[in-house]
Scaffold this motif. Sequence first.
Motif, PDB file in Angstrom:
ATOM      1  N   LEU A  53     -38.507 -10.377 158.022  1.00 35.24           N
ATOM      2  CA  LEU A  53     -38.558 -10.905 156.662  1.00 35.24           C
ATOM      3  C   LEU A  53     -39.714 -10.328 155.842  1.00 35.24           C
ATOM      4  CD1 LEU A  53     -37.649 -14.664 157.316  1.00 35.24           C
ATOM      5  CD2 LEU A  53     -36.165 -12.772 156.628  1.00 35.24           C
ATOM      6  N   MET A  54     -40.495  -9.421 156.415  1.00 33.68           N
ATOM      7  CA  MET A  54     -41.590  -8.801 155.654  1.00 33.68           C
ATOM      8  C   MET A  54     -41.005  -7.952 154.522  1.00 33.68           C
ATOM      9  SD  MET A  54     -44.642  -6.233 156.931  1.00 33.68           S
ATOM     10  CE  MET A  54     -45.658  -7.529 157.633  1.00 33.68           C
ATOM     11  N   THR A  55     -41.636  -8.008 153.357  1.00 39.23           N
ATOM     12  CA  THR A  55     -41.137  -7.228 152.226  1.00 39.23           C
ATOM     13  C   THR A  55     -41.412  -5.729 152.451  1.00 39.23           C
ATOM     14  OG1 THR A  55     -43.226  -7.341 151.002  1.00 39.23           O
ATOM     15  CG2 THR A  55     -41.640  -9.138 150.659  1.00 39.23           C
ATOM     16  N   VAL A  56     -40.621  -4.922 151.754  1.00 37.88           N
ATOM     17  CA  VAL A  56     -40.819  -3.473 151.830  1.00 37.88           C
ATOM     18  C   VAL A  56     -42.220  -3.117 151.349  1.00 37.88           C
ATOM     19  CG1 VAL A  56     -40.088  -1.243 150.885  1.00 37.88           C
ATOM     20  CG2 VAL A  56     -38.374  -2.937 151.559  1.00 37.88           C
ATOM     21  N   GLY A  57     -42.690  -3.788 150.301  1.00 37.97           N
ATOM     22  CA  GLY A  57     -44.023  -3.516 149.768  1.00 37.97           C
ATOM     23  C   GLY A  57     -45.118  -3.777 150.784  1.00 37.97           C
ATOM     24  N   GLU A  61     -39.280  -0.435 161.481  1.00 37.53           N
ATOM     25  CA  GLU A  61     -38.151  -1.106 162.136  1.00 37.53           C
ATOM     26  C   GLU A  61     -38.357  -2.618 162.112  1.00 37.53           C
ATOM     27  OE1 GLU A  61     -36.941   2.227 165.507  1.00 37.53           O
ATOM     28  OE2 GLU A  61     -38.327   0.616 166.061  1.00 37.53           O
ATOM     29  N   PRO A  62     -37.242  -3.398 162.162  1.00 35.13           N
ATOM     30  CA  PRO A  62     -37.346  -4.867 162.213  1.00 35.13           C
ATOM     31  C   PRO A  62     -37.719  -5.326 163.622  1.00 35.13           C
ATOM     32  CG  PRO A  62     -35.057  -4.209 162.310  1.00 35.13           C
ATOM     33  CD  PRO A  62     -35.839  -2.951 162.086  1.00 35.13           C
ATOM     34  N   ASP A  63     -38.096  -6.591 163.747  1.00 38.13           N
ATOM     35  CA  ASP A  63     -38.587  -7.098 165.041  1.00 38.13           C
ATOM     36  C   ASP A  63     -37.531  -7.090 166.141  1.00 38.13           C
ATOM     37  OD1 ASP A  63     -37.031  -9.193 164.086  1.00 38.13           O
ATOM     38  OD2 ASP A  63     -38.743 -10.454 163.589  1.00 38.13           O
ATOM     39  N   SER A  64     -36.262  -6.898 165.788  1.00 39.30           N
ATOM     40  CA  SER A  64     -35.227  -6.794 166.827  1.00 39.30           C
ATOM     41  C   SER A  64     -35.381  -5.511 167.653  1.00 39.30           C
ATOM     42  CB  SER A  64     -33.827  -6.837 166.191  1.00 39.30           C
ATOM     43  OG  SER A  64     -33.665  -5.767 165.265  1.00 39.30           O
ATOM     44  N   GLY A 103     -50.748  -6.758 160.762  1.00 41.77           N
ATOM     45  CA  GLY A 103     -49.559  -7.236 160.064  1.00 41.77           C
ATOM     46  C   GLY A 103     -48.286  -6.737 160.713  1.00 41.77           C
ATOM     47  N   ALA A 104     -48.381  -5.611 161.431  1.00 42.71           N
ATOM     48  CA  ALA A 104     -47.233  -5.103 162.187  1.00 42.71           C
ATOM     49  C   ALA A 104     -47.184  -5.791 163.541  1.00 42.71           C
ATOM     50  CB  ALA A 104     -47.342  -3.598 162.362  1.00 42.71           C
ATOM     51  N   LEU A 105     -46.043  -5.720 164.184  1.00 49.63           N
ATOM     52  CA  LEU A 105     -45.879  -6.340 165.497  1.00 49.63           C
ATOM     53  C   LEU A 105     -46.099  -5.349 166.639  1.00 49.63           C
ATOM     54  CD1 LEU A 105     -42.661  -8.452 164.761  1.00 49.63           C
ATOM     55  CD2 LEU A 105     -45.052  -9.215 164.708  1.00 49.63           C
TER      56      LEU A 105
END
Length: 287
Positions: free
Chosen positions: A243-247, A274-277, A216-218
Amino acid sequence: MASVGIGIAVLAIKTAAWWVTGSVALYSDALESIVNVVAGLVALWAVTVSFTPADDDHPFGHTKAEYFSAVVEGALIIVAALLILREAWFAYLTPRSLEAPMLGIAINGAATLINLGWAQFLIRQGRERRSPALSADGRHIMADVVTSVGVLAGLALASVTGWTLLDPIMAALVAVNILREGWHVVTASLSGLMDQAMDPAAEERARALISEHAEGALEVHDVKTRIAGRATFIEFHMVVPELMTVGAAHDICDRIEDALKAEIENATVQIHVEPDSEIKQTGVPIV
């Protein structure tokens, strides 16, 4: 506590061996046993402190206290070696005949067998419990066993040949050997105080666990580890879709943390999401 008790018993036996022979080599062996007793007391203090729960002043716990024990033990070994060299030098200048050497050898041999069994037990327990204090104590006593065997062999040869100079020579060799052991104990402890990383094989296994449970992680990158006595600290950055939720991100973190703690005893895991950026494409691949 058992180590202190056994150290006192062995000290008494080795002192008796020196008393019946007057051998400076047996004196040096007994002197090192005094170090064993003091080192055991320091190790007992350090292990007790290391199990003290984390508090406001020490939020990461007290496990590093064991490294201080090992450093103190190494310093004591070096002091003992210098005292032994002093006695060996005086005995070399004024050779002395040995009294009842075979009785002294038998008495010292019994103490050496006790030390051998206890050293093996301590080294095994130190490895299983990841305790620097127990490991250092075990290695020190094992060095004592090796030097005792050398002393006994030298005394047996001296009693057969009448070469009294073998006595101070063996004492000097004992000093050199425990100086070497003291150096190893101190340097190993300093590595722990300097936040040494997990050994390569263990760290590779940790990375594999992260990879297996990060679905689920990148990406996972900037993995860092450090050892603090029994405790292992693992931290890394985990990149997830923006856009993944914190949960959902928290569920991935829980899976990874549970897997690491199940296999690595006393592990503390810190994950920075961290976000995908922030993706670097250089980290741990996700299975």
